[in-house]
Write a protein that holds these residues in place. Sequence first.
Motif, PDB file in Angstrom:
ATOM      1  N   ILE A 114       3.754  -8.293   3.049  1.00 54.89           N
ATOM      2  CA  ILE A 114       3.450  -7.275   4.052  1.00 54.89           C
ATOM      3  C   ILE A 114       2.126  -7.663   4.690  1.00 54.89           C
ATOM      4  CG2 ILE A 114       3.056  -4.821   4.474  1.00 54.89           C
ATOM      5  CD1 ILE A 114       4.429  -4.320   1.710  1.00 54.89           C
ATOM      6  N   GLU A 115       2.152  -8.082   5.940  1.00 54.17           N
ATOM      7  CA  GLU A 115       0.916  -8.582   6.564  1.00 54.17           C
ATOM      8  C   GLU A 115      -0.194  -7.539   6.574  1.00 54.17           C
ATOM      9  OE1 GLU A 115      -0.102 -11.652   9.136  1.00 54.17           O
ATOM     10  OE2 GLU A 115       1.782 -11.400  10.230  1.00 54.17           O
ATOM     11  N   ALA A 116       0.170  -6.282   6.697  1.00 56.19           N
ATOM     12  CA  ALA A 116      -0.831  -5.220   6.791  1.00 56.19           C
ATOM     13  C   ALA A 116      -1.386  -4.795   5.442  1.00 56.19           C
ATOM     14  CB  ALA A 116      -0.236  -4.004   7.495  1.00 56.19           C
ATOM     15  N   ALA A 117      -0.863  -5.342   4.345  1.00 49.47           N
ATOM     16  CA  ALA A 117      -1.251  -4.873   3.006  1.00 49.47           C
ATOM     17  C   ALA A 117      -2.754  -4.858   2.755  1.00 49.47           C
ATOM     18  CB  ALA A 117      -0.529  -5.710   1.941  1.00 49.47           C
ATOM     19  N   PRO A 118      -3.530  -5.871   3.190  1.00 50.92           N
ATOM     20  CA  PRO A 118      -4.965  -5.851   2.880  1.00 50.92           C
ATOM     21  C   PRO A 118      -5.704  -4.616   3.387  1.00 50.92           C
ATOM     22  CG  PRO A 118      -4.320  -8.048   3.566  1.00 50.92           C
ATOM     23  CD  PRO A 118      -3.143  -7.154   3.815  1.00 50.92           C
ATOM     24  N   PHE A 119      -5.225  -4.004   4.465  1.00 52.29           N
ATOM     25  CA  PHE A 119      -5.893  -2.807   4.974  1.00 52.29           C
ATOM     26  C   PHE A 119      -5.921  -1.695   3.929  1.00 52.29           C
ATOM     27  CE2 PHE A 119      -4.817  -4.800   9.042  1.00 52.29           C
ATOM     28  CZ  PHE A 119      -5.996  -4.597   9.765  1.00 52.29           C
ATOM     29  N   PHE A 120      -4.956  -1.698   3.027  1.00 50.52           N
ATOM     30  CA  PHE A 120      -4.864  -0.638   2.024  1.00 50.52           C
ATOM     31  C   PHE A 120      -5.639  -0.982   0.755  1.00 50.52           C
ATOM     32  CE2 PHE A 120      -0.889  -0.675   4.558  1.00 50.52           C
ATOM     33  CZ  PHE A 120      -1.168   0.456   5.313  1.00 50.52           C
ATOM     34  N   SER A 121      -6.285  -2.126   0.759  1.00 49.53           N
ATOM     35  CA  SER A 121      -7.192  -2.501  -0.320  1.00 49.53           C
ATOM     36  C   SER A 121      -8.599  -2.578   0.253  1.00 49.53           C
ATOM     37  CB  SER A 121      -6.773  -3.839  -0.938  1.00 49.53           C
ATOM     38  OG  SER A 121      -7.665  -4.224  -1.952  1.00 49.53           O
ATOM     39  N   THR A 122      -8.874  -3.642   1.030  1.00 48.96           N
ATOM     40  CA  THR A 122     -10.171  -3.782   1.690  1.00 48.96           C
ATOM     41  C   THR A 122     -10.085  -4.910   2.694  1.00 48.96           C
ATOM     42  OG1 THR A 122     -12.561  -4.022   1.295  1.00 48.96           O
ATOM     43  CG2 THR A 122     -11.092  -5.420  -0.004  1.00 48.96           C
ATOM     44  N   ILE A 123     -10.876  -4.807   3.749  1.00 47.35           N
ATOM     45  CA  ILE A 123     -10.948  -5.887   4.725  1.00 47.35           C
ATOM     46  C   ILE A 123     -12.417  -6.205   4.973  1.00 47.35           C
ATOM     47  CG2 ILE A 123      -8.760  -5.275   5.817  1.00 47.35           C
ATOM     48  CD1 ILE A 123     -10.384  -4.126   8.153  1.00 47.35           C
ATOM     49  N   PRO A 124     -12.737  -7.423   5.387  1.00 42.42           N
ATOM     50  CA  PRO A 124     -14.133  -7.801   5.619  1.00 42.42           C
ATOM     51  C   PRO A 124     -14.828  -6.869   6.614  1.00 42.42           C
ATOM     52  CG  PRO A 124     -12.729  -9.744   5.629  1.00 42.42           C
ATOM     53  CD  PRO A 124     -11.809  -8.555   5.598  1.00 42.42           C
ATOM     54  N   PHE A 125     -16.046  -6.489   6.264  1.00 45.40           N
ATOM     55  CA  PHE A 125     -16.878  -5.634   7.112  1.00 45.40           C
ATOM     56  C   PHE A 125     -16.176  -4.312   7.431  1.00 45.40           C
ATOM     57  CE2 PHE A 125     -18.060 -10.054   8.015  1.00 45.40           C
ATOM     58  CZ  PHE A 125     -19.420 -10.018   7.720  1.00 45.40           C
ATOM     59  N   GLY A 126     -15.334  -3.862   6.511  1.00 45.87           N
ATOM     60  CA  GLY A 126     -14.567  -2.643   6.730  1.00 45.87           C
ATOM     61  C   GLY A 126     -15.175  -1.422   6.077  1.00 45.87           C
ATOM     62  N   LEU A 127     -14.320  -0.495   5.686  1.00 46.21           N
ATOM     63  CA  LEU A 127     -14.741   0.783   5.125  1.00 46.21           C
ATOM     64  C   LEU A 127     -15.272   0.617   3.708  1.00 46.21           C
ATOM     65  CD1 LEU A 127     -11.660   2.942   6.227  1.00 46.21           C
ATOM     66  CD2 LEU A 127     -13.855   2.705   7.422  1.00 46.21           C
ATOM     67  N   ASN A 128     -16.316   1.397   3.376  1.00 47.79           N
ATOM     68  CA  ASN A 128     -16.777   1.422   1.993  1.00 47.79           C
ATOM     69  C   ASN A 128     -15.886   2.362   1.180  1.00 47.79           C
ATOM     70  OD1 ASN A 128     -17.676   4.095   2.380  1.00 47.79           O
ATOM     71  ND2 ASN A 128     -19.799   3.470   2.764  1.00 47.79           N
ATOM     72  N   ALA A 129     -16.195   2.537  -0.094  1.00 51.29           N
ATOM     73  CA  ALA A 129     -15.311   3.313  -0.973  1.00 51.29           C
ATOM     74  C   ALA A 129     -15.163   4.757  -0.512  1.00 51.29           C
ATOM     75  CB  ALA A 129     -15.846   3.265  -2.411  1.00 51.29           C
ATOM     76  N   GLN A 130     -16.259   5.386  -0.150  1.00 54.27           N
ATOM     77  CA  GLN A 130     -16.217   6.775   0.306  1.00 54.27           C
ATOM     78  C   GLN A 130     -15.388   6.900   1.578  1.00 54.27           C
ATOM     79  OE1 GLN A 130     -20.123   8.442   0.752  1.00 54.27           O
ATOM     80  NE2 GLN A 130     -19.409  10.329   1.698  1.00 54.27           N
ATOM     81  N   GLU A 131     -15.589   5.962   2.497  1.00 54.12           N
ATOM     82  CA  GLU A 131     -14.846   5.984   3.753  1.00 54.12           C
ATOM     83  C   GLU A 131     -13.376   5.650   3.541  1.00 54.12           C
ATOM     84  OE1 GLU A 131     -18.719   4.470   6.381  1.00 54.12           O
ATOM     85  OE2 GLU A 131     -17.236   3.045   5.585  1.00 54.12           O
ATOM     86  N   MET A 132     -13.111   4.731   2.602  1.00 58.24           N
ATOM     87  CA  MET A 132     -11.727   4.344   2.318  1.00 58.24           C
ATOM     88  C   MET A 132     -10.938   5.536   1.782  1.00 58.24           C
ATOM     89  SD  MET A 132      -9.781   1.692   2.560  1.00 58.24           S
ATOM     90  CE  MET A 132      -8.188   1.097   1.983  1.00 58.24           C
ATOM     91  N   ASN A 133     -11.532   6.258   0.840  1.00 57.49           N
ATOM     92  CA  ASN A 133     -10.862   7.443   0.317  1.00 57.49           C
ATOM     93  C   ASN A 133     -10.612   8.460   1.424  1.00 57.49           C
ATOM     94  OD1 ASN A 133     -10.508   6.744  -2.382  1.00 57.49           O
ATOM     95  ND2 ASN A 133     -12.554   7.433  -2.969  1.00 57.49           N
TER      96      ASN A 133
END
Length: 371
Positions: A114-133
């Motif tokens: 699934i190409e989009a799978a990393p978005f549901f874990s983490t991506i470079p310069f992306g959301l931190n843990a609080q923002e991800m939740n």
Amino acid sequence: MSGRILIAGLTAAMLTLGSGCGGSTAPQTDTTSTAAPGQQYRWKMVTAWPKNFPGLGSGAEFLAATLEELSGGRLHVKVYGAGELVGAFEVFDAVSQGTAELGHSGAYYWKGKIEAAPFFSTIPFGLNAQEMNAWLYFGGGLELWREAYAPFNIIPFPAGNTGVQMGGWFNREINSAADLRGLKIRMPGLGGEVLARAGATVVNLPGGEIFTALQQGTIDATEWVGPYNDLAFGLHQAARYYYYPGWHEPGPNIELLVNTDAFNGLPDDLQAVIEESCKIANLQMLSEFTARNHEALRTLVDEHHVELRRFPDDVMAILRDHTRRVLQEQAERDPFSAKVYGSYSAFRDEVVPWHDISLRAYLNARARAGE
């Protein structure tokens, strides 16, 4: 496990109210459960981590124990470390096919499916843990995640987070972007793609193989998690330089994979137990990493004399530029990635200005107060 009585009481209240925490995130299923009242279930959980490994492996064990406790013993889960039942990178298929009812892993391992799978874990310069939740629970991320996994007979749940990771262990100094060229480094997910654009040779290894590869020179560098896990792995014995920040994994979400057929076979209350147990495990893991990382870093630097280094500014600039290109190209070639990237980016654009005047401003003020 301290506080379990209180946790159980709070969770029971949430279950009675119909799954709290700002509205239900329970998956919508098409199957009406025919489970008999009081029926017991014995499930298997396969993981991408070494058995009982601190933080990640122990997080899987904590989740399994929470499921059993909050179900009153009706849902018993046996946890298998990577390689015990299936390999670390076989967890997704094992759950999809029903070899195991549950899997504990990171979504970025499944980019090949699934190409989009990393978005549901983490991506470079992306959301931190609080923002991800926040994106997952309140920004539409969880609904997109479940849409992505549905064709594979899997329902995903957020089940932990390590917080911002370290940049990794290196056997040579990184003084400029030129030092990335030809570097053999273990890094999964989109971070690996970004480094490849910068000229590095990227390999993907399960956790249990990292130390040997680094020690024997098969790789020049590796990222794993952070001080708590890295100290337990003994990576300081195989590399000299420890770089920060973890630009590639700012808030890695850990997933619980649930076989859809197995989930639909549970009565409603046990389905709710899974959902609420994952929320508890999410809080537990992030809290544990926050508490343990600083202790482990002090040990690494003071006792093992690890050389702590910050990535040079030009290196970070190059990595940011490559990240933008990698994400844009993925969105252009994969329609579902474009859909997820649109949601993720829109949420990031909304939350960053708020964190600039709240979290960032506070941290800067706190640092100045300590001068």
